[in-house]
Design an enzyme around this catalytic site. Sequence first.
Site, PDB file in Angstrom:
ATOM      1  N   TYR A 124      -1.438  -1.235 -42.590  1.00  0.00           N
ATOM      2  CA  TYR A 124      -1.804  -1.202 -44.032  1.00  0.00           C
ATOM      3  C   TYR A 124      -3.482   0.123 -43.250  1.00  0.00           C
ATOM      4  CZ  TYR A 124       0.279  -4.406 -47.738  1.00  0.00           C
ATOM      5  OH  TYR A 124       0.502  -4.792 -47.749  1.00  0.00           O
ATOM      6  N   LYS A 191       6.472  -9.989 -33.528  1.00  0.00           N
ATOM      7  CA  LYS A 191       7.098  -9.835 -33.839  1.00  0.00           C
ATOM      8  C   LYS A 191       6.966  -9.167 -32.078  1.00  0.00           C
ATOM      9  CE  LYS A 191      10.894  -8.307 -34.649  1.00  0.00           C
ATOM     10  NZ  LYS A 191      12.105 -10.081 -35.184  1.00  0.00           N
ATOM     11  N   ASP A 224      10.107 -13.402 -37.920  1.00  0.00           N
ATOM     12  CA  ASP A 224      11.543 -13.840 -38.773  1.00  0.00           C
ATOM     13  C   ASP A 224      11.460 -15.424 -38.948  1.00  0.00           C
ATOM     14  OD1 ASP A 224      11.079 -12.733 -36.051  1.00  0.00           O
ATOM     15  OD2 ASP A 224      13.961 -12.459 -36.558  1.00  0.00           O
ATOM     16  N   ASP A 248       1.096  -9.754 -45.082  1.00  0.00           N
ATOM     17  CA  ASP A 248       1.340  -9.680 -46.762  1.00  0.00           C
ATOM     18  C   ASP A 248       2.124 -10.645 -47.653  1.00  0.00           C
ATOM     19  OD1 ASP A 248       1.003  -8.052 -49.507  1.00  0.00           O
ATOM     20  OD2 ASP A 248       2.689  -7.622 -48.912  1.00  0.00           O
TER      21      ASP A 248
END
Length: 369
Positions: A124, A191, A224, A248
């Site tokens: 972002y 991640k 995930d 988000d």
Amino acid sequence: MAHDVVLIPGDGIGPEITQAMRRVVEAAGVQINWNVQEAGAGVMDEFGTPLPQHVLDAVAETKVAIKGPITTPVGTGFRSVNVALRKHFDLYACVRPCLSQPGDGSRFRDVDLVIVRENTEDLYAGIEFDEGAAEVEELSQLVERSGQKTFAADSAISIKPISIAKSRRIVEYAFEYARRCGRKKVTAVHKANIMKATDGLFLRVAREVAANYPDIEFNDKIVDATCMGLVQNPNDFDVLVLPNLYGDIVSDLCAGLVGGLGMAPGSNIGADCAIFEATHGSAPDIAGQDIANPTAEILSAAMMLDHLGENDAANRIRAAVSTTLDEGEQVTGDVRRAQTGSVEGAVGTQAFADAVIAHLAQGMHAANA
Ligand code: NAD
């Protein structure tokens, strides 16, 4: 004491849900001087920018604002006004509680978790290069010189900066929040198995910070696997702290656990300023029809009232919303459909606010009896 608050109605469903919110806050008896300011595509022609300086000045003065959603053109056009506000005021912590309400129609009961999303960096950051830009070729050469495999020449590039200082302050915020609110566990979501540099840094800092909070349980989870865990066993989670983009996405997922986007409130908190807004966007598909659910915006206002020290009014508003949803007679179409599979018998945005106001009055009457 009257509080000075900037109100940015926004666009799409923004004006409808902020009107409902304002009526509920006023019915709770809190004195607020609303400084109404417009931002977004609607002011572009007049001011040449979707976020005029006088809006920034107004928020800088009151240090507290509540806003409706503002549409961001997809792919092209101006950058997000919402992101610009968060960056301008360094509102680094986006706090989004997801709490089951009786009657929310969700498949899940007793969900009670809080998203703490880093709000200022990551993908972002807005550092991007279009396909064909000279910088893409320069970056390609830089990557090659670094000994890493380079990327296709026709790529567009978005940069993902994750810093030590900003990771530390968001993780510390999550732990301090957990302590203050009597929560037991913080989960850092990442991640880092794939993005070893950026998410690896976030995870390393999270582990360092966690060591200073032995009273709060800490674990980390790959994003995930987090998504799967949330839809399977949401009660395994308490406070989640995430970099911006995962925050988000996971926020919307968690909204789905508690009845949908119309139910999920939020706040953007900085050292010296706070802006409150629902998790959802401007919902152009239902704008102007008086069918949007204002619950998320009303509950965002309750968070704002807590911030202003008006905890009694905030709690009364939450109780009135909860009773209205629990009764299930005067709810908007999204809730009615979740409850019964059909929108039959749903009420409009303002009628829902009327029902909340009626319950507020009953609560006040009972308290005075
Ligand atoms: P959205 O959140 O606006 O809508 C997604 C779906 O949820 C739609 O079907 C919508 O009708 C429904 N929905 C959302 N809020 C609802 C409510 N209160 N009551 C009932 N249903 C509701 O997401 P989108 O369509 O992807 O985004 C629309 C615009 O909003 C985009 O321009 C996006 O950039 C912007 N946006 C703004 C903010 C913000 O202002 N902070 C946040 C997210 C998206």
